[in-house]
Write a protein that holds these residues in place. Structure first.
Motif, PDB file in Angstrom:
ATOM      1  N   VAL A 109       0.981  -1.130   0.014  1.00 25.03           N
ATOM      2  CA  VAL A 109      -0.113  -0.128   0.010  1.00 25.03           C
ATOM      3  C   VAL A 109       0.763   1.229  -0.037  1.00 25.03           C
ATOM      4  O   VAL A 109       0.635   2.217  -0.637  1.00 25.03           O
ATOM      5  CB  VAL A 109      -0.727   0.099   1.172  1.00 25.03           C
ATOM      6  CG1 VAL A 109      -1.387   1.540   1.397  1.00 25.03           C
ATOM      7  CG2 VAL A 109      -2.085  -1.067   1.107  1.00 25.03           C
ATOM      8  N   ARG A 167       1.081   4.364  -2.731  1.00 21.97           N
ATOM      9  CA  ARG A 167       0.964   5.786  -2.364  1.00 21.97           C
ATOM     10  C   ARG A 167       2.080   6.449  -3.035  1.00 21.97           C
ATOM     11  O   ARG A 167       1.918   7.705  -3.545  1.00 21.97           O
ATOM     12  CB  ARG A 167       0.923   5.749  -0.856  1.00 21.97           C
ATOM     13  CG  ARG A 167       1.166   7.275  -0.238  1.00 21.97           C
ATOM     14  CD  ARG A 167       0.122   8.012  -0.501  1.00 21.97           C
ATOM     15  NE  ARG A 167       0.226   9.419   0.091  1.00 21.97           N
ATOM     16  CZ  ARG A 167      -0.700  10.335   0.108  1.00 21.97           C
ATOM     17  NH1 ARG A 167      -1.842  10.249  -0.494  1.00 21.97           N
ATOM     18  NH2 ARG A 167      -0.509  11.588   0.498  1.00 21.97           N
ATOM     19  N   ALA A 194      -9.072   2.166  -7.184  1.00 23.24           N
ATOM     20  CA  ALA A 194      -9.582   1.087  -6.214  1.00 23.24           C
ATOM     21  C   ALA A 194      -8.473   0.021  -6.515  1.00 23.24           C
ATOM     22  O   ALA A 194      -7.753  -0.216  -7.445  1.00 23.24           O
ATOM     23  CB  ALA A 194     -10.821   0.250  -6.789  1.00 23.24           C
ATOM     24  N   TYR A 195      -8.289  -0.528  -5.385  1.00 32.29           N
ATOM     25  CA  TYR A 195      -7.287  -1.780  -5.244  1.00 32.29           C
ATOM     26  C   TYR A 195      -7.702  -2.601  -4.109  1.00 32.29           C
ATOM     27  O   TYR A 195      -8.782  -2.550  -3.268  1.00 32.29           O
ATOM     28  CB  TYR A 195      -5.700  -1.168  -4.686  1.00 32.29           C
ATOM     29  CG  TYR A 195      -5.768  -0.767  -3.127  1.00 32.29           C
ATOM     30  CD1 TYR A 195      -5.531  -1.519  -2.250  1.00 32.29           C
ATOM     31  CD2 TYR A 195      -5.697   0.435  -3.005  1.00 32.29           C
ATOM     32  CE1 TYR A 195      -5.675  -1.102  -0.913  1.00 32.29           C
ATOM     33  CE2 TYR A 195      -5.733   1.184  -1.729  1.00 32.29           C
ATOM     34  CZ  TYR A 195      -5.495   0.188  -0.687  1.00 32.29           C
ATOM     35  OH  TYR A 195      -5.619   0.808   0.500  1.00 32.29           O
ATOM     36  N   HIS A 223     -13.625  -4.444  -4.816  1.00 30.11           N
ATOM     37  CA  HIS A 223     -13.931  -4.429  -3.349  1.00 30.11           C
ATOM     38  C   HIS A 223     -14.665  -5.419  -3.052  1.00 30.11           C
ATOM     39  O   HIS A 223     -14.645  -5.953  -1.723  1.00 30.11           O
ATOM     40  CB  HIS A 223     -14.653  -3.177  -3.026  1.00 30.11           C
ATOM     41  CG  HIS A 223     -13.895  -2.001  -3.269  1.00 30.11           C
ATOM     42  ND1 HIS A 223     -14.428  -0.940  -4.008  1.00 30.11           N
ATOM     43  CD2 HIS A 223     -12.662  -1.368  -2.509  1.00 30.11           C
ATOM     44  CE1 HIS A 223     -13.499   0.137  -3.837  1.00 30.11           C
ATOM     45  NE2 HIS A 223     -12.601  -0.289  -3.100  1.00 30.11           N
ATOM     46  N   SER A 261      -8.064  -3.521   1.343  1.00 29.83           N
ATOM     47  CA  SER A 261      -8.836  -2.867   0.114  1.00 29.83           C
ATOM     48  C   SER A 261      -8.796  -1.219   0.334  1.00 29.83           C
ATOM     49  O   SER A 261      -8.830  -0.813   1.385  1.00 29.83           O
ATOM     50  CB  SER A 261     -10.086  -3.546  -0.297  1.00 29.83           C
ATOM     51  OG  SER A 261     -11.031  -2.978   0.312  1.00 29.83           O
ATOM     52  N   SER A 262      -9.257  -0.676  -0.955  1.00 32.25           N
ATOM     53  CA  SER A 262      -9.616   0.746  -0.805  1.00 32.25           C
ATOM     54  C   SER A 262     -10.999   0.957  -0.089  1.00 32.25           C
ATOM     55  O   SER A 262     -11.424   2.283  -0.175  1.00 32.25           O
ATOM     56  CB  SER A 262      -9.326   1.285  -2.165  1.00 32.25           C
ATOM     57  OG  SER A 262      -9.994   0.647  -3.219  1.00 32.25           O
ATOM     58  N   GLU A 322     -11.435   3.826   2.373  1.00 27.37           N
ATOM     59  CA  GLU A 322     -11.001   5.081   1.822  1.00 27.37           C
ATOM     60  C   GLU A 322     -12.233   5.661   1.405  1.00 27.37           C
ATOM     61  O   GLU A 322     -12.554   7.044   1.553  1.00 27.37           O
ATOM     62  CB  GLU A 322     -10.122   5.390   0.766  1.00 27.37           C
ATOM     63  CG  GLU A 322      -8.696   4.949   0.877  1.00 27.37           C
ATOM     64  CD  GLU A 322      -7.603   5.198   0.106  1.00 27.37           C
ATOM     65  OE1 GLU A 322      -7.755   6.072  -1.061  1.00 27.37           O
ATOM     66  OE2 GLU A 322      -6.413   4.609  -0.040  1.00 27.37           O
ATOM     67  N   TYR A 323     -13.143   4.741   0.918  1.00 30.00           N
ATOM     68  CA  TYR A 323     -14.521   5.213   0.405  1.00 30.00           C
ATOM     69  C   TYR A 323     -15.373   5.574   1.635  1.00 30.00           C
ATOM     70  O   TYR A 323     -16.389   6.306   1.732  1.00 30.00           O
ATOM     71  CB  TYR A 323     -14.883   4.213  -0.832  1.00 30.00           C
ATOM     72  CG  TYR A 323     -14.480   4.461  -1.771  1.00 30.00           C
ATOM     73  CD1 TYR A 323     -15.005   5.337  -2.861  1.00 30.00           C
ATOM     74  CD2 TYR A 323     -13.319   3.472  -2.410  1.00 30.00           C
ATOM     75  CE1 TYR A 323     -14.353   5.563  -4.217  1.00 30.00           C
ATOM     76  CE2 TYR A 323     -12.702   3.710  -3.453  1.00 30.00           C
ATOM     77  CZ  TYR A 323     -13.052   4.839  -4.332  1.00 30.00           C
ATOM     78  OH  TYR A 323     -12.596   4.975  -5.769  1.00 30.00           O
ATOM     79  N   CYS A 361      -4.351   8.896   1.893  1.00 29.21           N
ATOM     80  CA  CYS A 361      -5.164   7.825   1.034  1.00 29.21           C
ATOM     81  C   CYS A 361      -4.299   7.500  -0.496  1.00 29.21           C
ATOM     82  O   CYS A 361      -3.651   8.577  -0.920  1.00 29.21           O
ATOM     83  CB  CYS A 361      -6.657   8.501   0.649  1.00 29.21           C
ATOM     84  SG  CYS A 361      -7.474   8.666   1.886  1.00 29.21           S
ATOM     85  N   CYS A 381      -6.135   6.371  -3.228  1.00 32.70           N
ATOM     86  CA  CYS A 381      -7.009   6.571  -4.357  1.00 32.70           C
ATOM     87  C   CYS A 381      -7.522   7.888  -4.746  1.00 32.70           C
ATOM     88  O   CYS A 381      -7.695   8.762  -3.823  1.00 32.70           O
ATOM     89  CB  CYS A 381      -8.284   5.613  -4.095  1.00 32.70           C
ATOM     90  SG  CYS A 381      -7.974   3.823  -4.114  1.00 32.70           S
ATOM     91  N   HIS A 417     -10.597   9.949  -5.747  1.00 36.57           N
ATOM     92  CA  HIS A 417     -12.024   9.645  -5.347  1.00 36.57           C
ATOM     93  C   HIS A 417     -12.845  10.262  -6.223  1.00 36.57           C
ATOM     94  O   HIS A 417     -14.183  10.495  -6.048  1.00 36.57           O
ATOM     95  CB  HIS A 417     -12.403   9.384  -4.092  1.00 36.57           C
ATOM     96  CG  HIS A 417     -11.657   8.877  -3.052  1.00 36.57           C
ATOM     97  ND1 HIS A 417     -10.577   9.392  -2.279  1.00 36.57           N
ATOM     98  CD2 HIS A 417     -11.457   7.422  -3.063  1.00 36.57           C
ATOM     99  CE1 HIS A 417      -9.852   8.428  -1.619  1.00 36.57           C
ATOM    100  NE2 HIS A 417     -10.489   7.238  -1.773  1.00 36.57           N
TER     101      HIS A 417
END
Length: 273
Positions: free
Chosen positions: A37, A41, A62-63, A130, A148-149, A152-153, A161, A163, A165
């Motif tokens: 991760v 970044r 997304a990851y 996701h 997973s991301s 972040e959502y 973060c 991602c 968005h």
């Protein structure tokens, strides 16, 4: 035979998958996941030697990090997709080999990629990435999976973060995008296949045993059969192979498969080499 050229995305957005060599593990523990991760970044928020921000090498929407494979929804930035994936791979493999006192490759061949050309498919992939841990039976909901991301959502992760968005195809704001992702549990998520190589019957049988143990699939209730077919197909077992091993007719296997997924133009496909 020369390799097939990658499909070029008109939007610069791709669904990418990295897989462990020989289906082996990529991540052994939380330290490995944190490191990967961090590398993501670094490519989305790079800095120069003076620690000043640089334009992003890529954007990631997304990851999801699984034990033996990785999914990314990614867009090219200041460099090509191939260069960015090489940057990510070299950084992680160097770390992993040093930590484990090993030599050689960690990932299977080239990364696999699929062009993403429209908003509907992009949104479907946001949900699919996701939901990987759910489809694998690791958790019951994406919010229960750490790597997973998703977080972040949903706002659990607010700083550092990875991602971006904002949707690349629309003017939707962050709140609208997050709502789309967080409503994933109410949607049917198609499962693209991970396997590329045709499995032997022995390998396919081992996959079925991992999914359902020694219980004969033929004797299961239809809903249970449907889930087994869904998970086995996602793991790379062919439909005719499933029919041969389970003793369920090929036609019935096809019906179970069709019940599992709605066939739309927006169904995620297996990323190609």
């Amino acid at each position: 035979m020369s390799r097939k050229s990658r499909e070029i995305s008109p939007t610069g957005v791709y669904h990418v998958m990295l897989r462990g060599i020989n289906r082996g593990r990529i991540f052994d523990d939380e330290q490995d996941c944190r490191k990967f991760v961090k590398i993501l970044r670094q490519v989305t928020h790079p800095k120069d030697k003076d620690d000043a921000p640089m334009p992003p090498y890529c954007s990631i929407y997304a990851y999801c990090l699984m034990d033996n494979h990785i999914h990314l929804l990614i867009a090219e930035g200041t460099e090509s997709l191939s260069n960015t994936m090489k940057r990510i791979g070299v950084a992680y493999v160097s770390y992993y080999n040093k930590r484990n006192e090993r030599l050689g490759p960690l990932f299977h061949d080239r990364f696999r990629s699929e062009a993403v050309a429209d908003a509907g498919y992009f949104i479907n992939l946001l949900r699919y990435v996701h939901c990987n841990p759910v489809e694998a039976g690791i958790v019951e909901h994406p919010s229960q999976y750490q790597w997973s991301s998703w977080h972040e959502y949903d706002g659990s992760i607010k700083a550092n973060c990875v991602c971006d968005h904002t949707l690349p195809f629309t003017g939707m704001n962050r709140e609208e995008v997050c709502e789309l992702v967080l409503n994933v549990s109410e949607k049917q998520i198609p499962q693209p296949r991970i396997s590329q190589r045709r499995l032997t019957d022995t390998e396919a049988t081992e996959i079925l045993q991992r999914i359902c143990g020694e219980e004969p699939v033929l004797n299961m209730p239809k809903e249970r059969q449907k889930k087994v077919v869904e998970n086995a197909y996602a793991a790379g077992v062919g439909l005719r192979q499933l029919s041969r091993i389970t003793k369920i007719s090929y036609g019935a296997i096809g019906v179970l498969r069709r019940r599992s997924y709605s066939k739309t133009n927006n169904e995620p496909k297996e990323p190609s080499l």
